[in-house]
Scaffold this active site. Structure first.
Site, PDB file in Angstrom:
ATOM      1  CD  GLN A  13     -19.169  33.289 -65.153  1.00 50.86           C
ATOM      2  OE1 GLN A  13     -18.682  32.326 -65.727  1.00 50.86           O
ATOM      3  NE2 GLN A  13     -18.780  34.520 -65.377  1.00 50.86           N
ATOM      4  CB  SER A  98     -21.900  26.382 -67.636  1.00 47.11           C
ATOM      5  OG  SER A  98     -20.910  26.992 -68.420  1.00 47.11           O
ATOM      6  CG  LEU A  99     -18.802  27.283 -63.272  1.00 49.05           C
ATOM      7  CD1 LEU A  99     -18.176  26.770 -61.978  1.00 49.05           C
ATOM      8  CD2 LEU A  99     -18.864  28.790 -63.263  1.00 49.05           C
ATOM      9  NE  ARG A 123     -15.744  25.948 -68.984  1.00 51.44           N
ATOM     10  CZ  ARG A 123     -16.894  26.518 -68.658  1.00 51.44           C
ATOM     11  NH1 ARG A 123     -16.927  27.445 -67.711  1.00 51.44           N
ATOM     12  NH2 ARG A 123     -18.006  26.163 -69.272  1.00 51.44           N
ATOM     13  CG  HIS A 209     -22.272  27.550 -73.028  1.00 53.94           C
ATOM     14  ND1 HIS A 209     -21.528  26.401 -72.908  1.00 53.94           N
ATOM     15  CD2 HIS A 209     -22.360  28.079 -71.789  1.00 53.94           C
ATOM     16  CE1 HIS A 209     -21.191  26.243 -71.634  1.00 53.94           C
ATOM     17  NE2 HIS A 209     -21.664  27.242 -70.947  1.00 53.94           N
ATOM     18  CD  GLN A 258     -19.145  22.934 -70.267  1.00 51.64           C
ATOM     19  OE1 GLN A 258     -18.269  23.775 -70.415  1.00 51.64           O
ATOM     20  NE2 GLN A 258     -19.468  22.416 -69.105  1.00 51.64           N
TER      21      GLN A 258
END
Length: 318
Positions: A13, A98-99, A123, A209, A258
Site C-alpha cells: 500500500q 504486506s499485501l 483484508r 501491522h 502478518q
C-alpha cells in the site's frame, strides 16, 4: 552452475495511483484478462477506478489492496506471455511487502487471482474496521535502524500507556512504527532525541501491522481457512519470518500472523541476497521496492516492471 539469481517482489500500500495498469491493459491481452478476472471476482469495475481514479477512492484500503495485486499480476502475466517468464524456472524466490505477499502467492500460482482479490478486499475492510479512524496512527522514523526503533517504540508505549510497535523494517534507515495515536506521537518525540533524521506521520487510515489489528487477524484466519492453497512455484520469503516457506498450511499461518506482525523487509532482502539473488524485479505499481533494494543490498540490481516500456529492461536481464 547454481540456480536462478532473480527474485520477483511485489509492492504494498502506498504505491497506488490513478492510471495504474492502464498502459499494460491497452497494450496486452493477458493484462486485460487479469483485470477482467479481478472485476468479476469483486462484482464491480475496480479496473475503471484504477484507470481513472479518483485517487481518494482508490487509496481506500479495501480498494487499494486488490488494485495493487491486480496491477502486479497484470505485469507478471505480460512478462510470461511476451518475454517467456516462467516463475518455476526463473525465480529463486517471490516476496511481497504486506499485501504484496498475496500478489507474490498469486504470481507463483499458490492461490488464484480471483481468490487473492476477494481475500484482499476482505483484508482491507477488516483492517479498516479493526480500529476507529483517529484512534491509531503510523509513523516513519528515518535515519533509525530496527533495534533502536524497537527500543523507541517500547519506551513510547510505556510512557503513554498505549500500544507502539515496529510495523515495517524497510531498510536503508527507514523503520515504521504503528499503534495508538498518542503512543506513536510520543515515539516521534523520543526519536528526535535519538538521532532520527526525520520522523513523519503516515497518511494511513488505520494502524497496520500491530497488535491493535487482532480483530482483523481473526477475520483473515477464518477467510484463509476457506481458500485452497498450493505449494508456490518458487519459495515465498514471508514477511514475518524473513525466511522461505512452501508448505500451504504454513503459508496460511504466516498470512494471519502478518496482520499483527512486523514486515521484516530488510531482513527478507538480505536473506535472498545471501542465498544468491543478484537481481530483484519489482512487478506492479511504483518503484518503492526497487529503490529499497539499492539501499539495502550492495551490488544488487533493482528493476521495476509496471508499464510496456519496462519490458525491454527486463529482456536485458532475462
Amino acid at each position: 552452475m547454481g540456480g536462478p539469481t532473480k527474485a520477483f517482489i511485489f509492492p504494498g500500500q502506498g504505491s497506488q495511483s490513478a492510471g495504474m495498469a492502464k498502459a499494460l491493459a491497452e497494450a496486452f491481452a493477458p493484462a486485460r484478462d487479469v483485470l477482467a478476472e479481478v472485476d468479476d471476482a469483486l462484482g464491480r469495475r475496480l479496473s475503471t477506478l484504477m484507470f481513472e481514479g479518483p485517487q481518494e477512492e482508490l487509496t481506500l484500503t479495501a480498494n487499494a489492496q486488490p488494485a495493487l495485486m491486480a496491477t502486479s499480476l497484470a505485469a507478471i502475466r505480460v512478462l510470461e506471455a511476451e518475454v517467456g517468464l516462467d516463475i518455476a524456472r526463473d525465480a529463486a524466490f517471490v516476496a511481497g511487502h504486506s499485501l504484496g505477499e498475496y500478489s507474490a502467492l498469486a504470481a507463483a500460482r499458490s492461490i488464484g487471482v480471483a481468490d487473492a482479490a476477494r481475500l484482499l478486499r476482505l483484508r482491507g475492510e477488516a483492517m479498516q474496521d479493526a480500529v476507529p479512524v483517529g484512534v491509531g496512527a503510523m509513523a516513519a522514523l528515518l535515519g533509525v535502524e530496527a533495534e533502536a526503533a524497537a527500543e523507541i517504540a517500547r519506551e513510547a508505549a510505556l510512557e503513554s500507556g498505549g500500544i507502539c510497535e515496529v510495523a515495517n523494517d524497510n531498510g536503508g534507515g527507514q523503520v515504521v512504527v504503528s499503534g495508538s495515536a498518542g503512543a506513536v506521537d510520543r515515539a516521534i518525540e523520543i526519536a528526535k532525541g535519538r538521532g532520527a533524521r526525520r520522523s513523519v506521520l503516515l497518511p494511513v487510515s488505520a494502524p497496520f501491522h500491530c497488535s491493535l489489528m487482532r480483530p482483523a487477524a481473526e477475520k483473515m484466519a477464518a477467510a484463509l481457512a476457506e481458500v485452497s492453497f498450493r505449494a508456490p512455484a518458487a519459495p515465498l520469503v514471508a514477511n514475518v519470518a524473513a525466511a522461505p516457506v512452501v508448505e500451504p498450511d504454513e503459508i496460511r499461518r504466516l498470512l494471519v500472523a502478518q496482520v499483527t506482525g512486523a514486515v521484516r523487509w530488510r531482513e527478507s532482502l538480505v536473506y535472498m541476497a545471501g542465498a544468491g539473488v543478484s537481481a530483484f524485479v519489482e512487478c506492479g505499481a511504483g518503484k518503492v521496492l526497487s529503490g529499497l533494494v539499492r539501499r539495502v543490498v550492495e551490488g544488487a540490481s533493482g528493476l521495476s516492471v509496471g508499464a510496456p516500456a519496462d519490458l525491454d529492461a527486463y529482456r536485458a536481464i532475462a
